[in-house]
Scaffold this motif. Structure first.
Motif, PDB file in Angstrom:
ATOM      1  N   LEU A  87       0.806  -1.224   0.000  1.00  0.00           N
ATOM      2  CA  LEU A  87       0.000   0.000   0.000  1.00  0.00           C
ATOM      3  C   LEU A  87       0.838   1.271   0.000  1.00  0.00           C
ATOM      4  O   LEU A  87       0.431   2.285  -0.578  1.00  0.00           O
ATOM      5  CB  LEU A  87      -0.943   0.006   1.216  1.00  0.00           C
ATOM      6  CG  LEU A  87      -1.978  -1.112   1.277  1.00  0.00           C
ATOM      7  CD1 LEU A  87      -2.895  -0.921   2.476  1.00  0.00           C
ATOM      8  CD2 LEU A  87      -2.791  -1.193  -0.011  1.00  0.00           C
ATOM      9  N   PHE A  88       2.004   1.234   0.624  1.00  0.00           N
ATOM     10  CA  PHE A  88       2.800   2.457   0.769  1.00  0.00           C
ATOM     11  C   PHE A  88       4.176   2.355   0.110  1.00  0.00           C
ATOM     12  O   PHE A  88       5.001   3.256   0.282  1.00  0.00           O
ATOM     13  CB  PHE A  88       2.956   2.795   2.263  1.00  0.00           C
ATOM     14  CG  PHE A  88       1.649   3.018   2.957  1.00  0.00           C
ATOM     15  CD1 PHE A  88       0.934   4.201   2.777  1.00  0.00           C
ATOM     16  CD2 PHE A  88       1.098   2.038   3.779  1.00  0.00           C
ATOM     17  CE1 PHE A  88      -0.276   4.393   3.419  1.00  0.00           C
ATOM     18  CE2 PHE A  88      -0.115   2.231   4.415  1.00  0.00           C
ATOM     19  CZ  PHE A  88      -0.809   3.418   4.239  1.00  0.00           C
ATOM     20  N   GLN A  89       4.402   1.261  -0.631  1.00  0.00           N
ATOM     21  CA  GLN A  89       5.641   1.082  -1.389  1.00  0.00           C
ATOM     22  C   GLN A  89       6.883   1.257  -0.518  1.00  0.00           C
ATOM     23  O   GLN A  89       7.897   1.816  -0.944  1.00  0.00           O
ATOM     24  CB  GLN A  89       5.681   2.078  -2.558  1.00  0.00           C
ATOM     25  CG  GLN A  89       4.544   1.930  -3.545  1.00  0.00           C
ATOM     26  CD  GLN A  89       4.490   0.533  -4.165  1.00  0.00           C
ATOM     27  OE1 GLN A  89       5.497   0.039  -4.671  1.00  0.00           O
ATOM     28  NE2 GLN A  89       3.336  -0.101  -4.113  1.00  0.00           N
ATOM     29  N   GLY A  90       6.804   0.811   0.727  1.00  0.00           N
ATOM     30  CA  GLY A  90       7.951   0.896   1.616  1.00  0.00           C
ATOM     31  C   GLY A  90       8.884  -0.283   1.434  1.00  0.00           C
ATOM     32  O   GLY A  90       8.515  -1.321   0.883  1.00  0.00           O
ATOM     33  N   PHE A 112       8.856   7.204  13.911  1.00  0.00           N
ATOM     34  CA  PHE A 112       8.541   8.584  13.537  1.00  0.00           C
ATOM     35  C   PHE A 112       7.870   8.667  12.167  1.00  0.00           C
ATOM     36  O   PHE A 112       7.658   9.765  11.646  1.00  0.00           O
ATOM     37  CB  PHE A 112       9.827   9.428  13.540  1.00  0.00           C
ATOM     38  CG  PHE A 112      10.611   9.320  14.819  1.00  0.00           C
ATOM     39  CD1 PHE A 112      10.222  10.028  15.944  1.00  0.00           C
ATOM     40  CD2 PHE A 112      11.718   8.488  14.901  1.00  0.00           C
ATOM     41  CE1 PHE A 112      10.930   9.918  17.134  1.00  0.00           C
ATOM     42  CE2 PHE A 112      12.445   8.370  16.086  1.00  0.00           C
ATOM     43  CZ  PHE A 112      12.044   9.088  17.197  1.00  0.00           C
ATOM     44  N   ASN A 113       7.564   7.504  11.588  1.00  0.00           N
ATOM     45  CA  ASN A 113       6.939   7.458  10.266  1.00  0.00           C
ATOM     46  C   ASN A 113       5.439   7.217  10.433  1.00  0.00           C
ATOM     47  O   ASN A 113       5.017   6.171  10.929  1.00  0.00           O
ATOM     48  CB  ASN A 113       7.579   6.344   9.428  1.00  0.00           C
ATOM     49  CG  ASN A 113       7.225   6.450   7.959  1.00  0.00           C
ATOM     50  OD1 ASN A 113       6.106   6.771   7.600  1.00  0.00           O
ATOM     51  ND2 ASN A 113       8.199   6.167   7.099  1.00  0.00           N
ATOM     52  N   VAL A 114       4.637   8.169  10.000  1.00  0.00           N
ATOM     53  CA  VAL A 114       3.180   8.063  10.154  1.00  0.00           C
ATOM     54  C   VAL A 114       2.629   6.909   9.316  1.00  0.00           C
ATOM     55  O   VAL A 114       1.708   6.201   9.738  1.00  0.00           O
ATOM     56  CB  VAL A 114       2.513   9.393   9.776  1.00  0.00           C
ATOM     57  CG1 VAL A 114       0.992   9.287   9.886  1.00  0.00           C
ATOM     58  CG2 VAL A 114       3.018  10.519  10.663  1.00  0.00           C
ATOM     59  N   LEU A 115       3.185   6.719   8.123  1.00  0.00           N
ATOM     60  CA  LEU A 115       2.692   5.665   7.245  1.00  0.00           C
ATOM     61  C   LEU A 115       2.887   4.284   7.855  1.00  0.00           C
ATOM     62  O   LEU A 115       2.072   3.379   7.643  1.00  0.00           O
ATOM     63  CB  LEU A 115       3.391   5.742   5.886  1.00  0.00           C
ATOM     64  CG  LEU A 115       3.125   7.017   5.074  1.00  0.00           C
ATOM     65  CD1 LEU A 115       3.882   6.968   3.756  1.00  0.00           C
ATOM     66  CD2 LEU A 115       1.628   7.197   4.825  1.00  0.00           C
ATOM     67  N   PHE A 116       3.952   4.116   8.618  1.00  0.00           N
ATOM     68  CA  PHE A 116       4.168   2.835   9.284  1.00  0.00           C
ATOM     69  C   PHE A 116       3.062   2.567  10.300  1.00  0.00           C
ATOM     70  O   PHE A 116       2.532   1.457  10.380  1.00  0.00           O
ATOM     71  CB  PHE A 116       5.534   2.817   9.975  1.00  0.00           C
ATOM     72  CG  PHE A 116       5.701   1.662  10.924  1.00  0.00           C
ATOM     73  CD1 PHE A 116       5.915   0.379  10.454  1.00  0.00           C
ATOM     74  CD2 PHE A 116       5.612   1.854  12.306  1.00  0.00           C
ATOM     75  CE1 PHE A 116       6.062  -0.693  11.329  1.00  0.00           C
ATOM     76  CE2 PHE A 116       5.756   0.790  13.184  1.00  0.00           C
ATOM     77  CZ  PHE A 116       5.979  -0.484  12.699  1.00  0.00           C
ATOM     78  N   TRP A 117       2.700   3.573  11.080  1.00  0.00           N
ATOM     79  CA  TRP A 117       1.658   3.385  12.086  1.00  0.00           C
ATOM     80  C   TRP A 117       0.300   3.179  11.438  1.00  0.00           C
ATOM     81  O   TRP A 117      -0.541   2.455  11.958  1.00  0.00           O
ATOM     82  CB  TRP A 117       1.630   4.576  13.041  1.00  0.00           C
ATOM     83  CG  TRP A 117       2.830   4.608  13.926  1.00  0.00           C
ATOM     84  CD1 TRP A 117       3.853   5.523  13.907  1.00  0.00           C
ATOM     85  CD2 TRP A 117       3.167   3.669  14.961  1.00  0.00           C
ATOM     86  NE1 TRP A 117       4.796   5.214  14.856  1.00  0.00           N
ATOM     87  CE2 TRP A 117       4.407   4.082  15.521  1.00  0.00           C
ATOM     88  CE3 TRP A 117       2.561   2.527  15.451  1.00  0.00           C
ATOM     89  CZ2 TRP A 117       5.022   3.393  16.555  1.00  0.00           C
ATOM     90  CZ3 TRP A 117       3.186   1.838  16.482  1.00  0.00           C
ATOM     91  CH2 TRP A 117       4.388   2.268  17.024  1.00  0.00           C
TER      92      TRP A 117
END
Length: 238
Positions: A87-90, A112-117
């Motif tokens: 979903l976030f290409q991480g 500190f990464n919002v997309l991770f949470w």
């Protein structure tokens, strides 16, 4: 004429006070006592370990709850890896079956990464919804709902009435079924999302080695099921 007898001349000796009358312990008794002590000392570590293990496998104990909580969070984290990638290409969070991964420095930056949470929250929601389908209803709840529904007796289908009467009769007959079907559709949706993100993020068929394909496939199944099983164990302790 009376003769005085010395005091205690006719008294009989007390067998209890006589050391010769006390039974002596046989050597076999001492050996038996020694054997019991040896067995107790040998079995003490085993008994101690068995009590600890029982805390983790007996429902309702603190250790059992801890196992369920750990299983849920580890499973959620494994599922987060797939959602994070798709979903976030991480970059992959874990190095297994990957050509590159986020690394230890990346792990330090993740809090500190919002997309991770967001990925973690989506994963937790998926695990909870899937666990509900695995766990099913509590037997007491199912019994209560069944007995509650039995008290409503459905009349015969009306004939010769306007269509609205027949439609309302049908609604009465199918009462509660929409919620049941909707719940099943929602559960199916979450299973499809989990299955898709897991196998798209980590496709086992991109490898050529059969052993690697099987290992990656098994890892995907474990990453999907760990959170659901952990949540089900934890939920059963409440």
């Amino acid at each position: 004429m009376k003769y005085l007898t010395p005091k205690g001349a006719n008294s009989k000796p007390n067998p209890e006070s006589s050391p010769q009358s006390q039974p002596k312990k046989a050597p076999s008794d001492n050996l038996e006592l020694l054997a019991r002590w040896i067995v107790a000392l040998i079995s003490l570590p085993v008994i101690f370990i068995s009590h600890i293990v029982a805390q983790f496998v007996t429902p309702g104990t603190s250790g059992y709850k801890l196992v369920g909580a750990i299983g849920f969070w580890i499973g959620t984290l494994l599922s987060t890896d797939s959602i994070w990638q798709v979903l976030f290409q991480g970059k992959p969070l874990l190095p297994w079956f990957e050509t590159e991964w986020i690394g230890w420095i990346g792990w330090l930056q993740l809090p500190f990464n919002v997309l991770f949470w967001i990925s973690f929250g989506i994963s937790a929601l998926v695990q909870v919804m899937e666990a509900r389908t695995l766990r099913g209803k509590d037997p007491q709840q199912a019994k209560h709902e069944f007995e509650d529904a039995r008290q409503y007796t459905l009349g015969t289908k009306p004939t010769g009435n306007i269509d609205l009467t027949v439609a309302l009769w049908g609604d009465y007959k199918r009462a509660g079924m929409k919620e049941r079907h909707t719940g099943g559709a929602i559960a199916l949706f979450f299973w499809v999302v989990d299955l898709t993100t897991t196998f798209v993020g980590r496709n086992p068929f991109r490898y050529t080695n059969p052993g690697t394909i099987i290992a990656c496939f098994a890892y995907n199944i474990v990453s999907m099921m760990a959170g659901e099983i952990g949540f089900s164990i934890w939920k059963l302790t409440k």
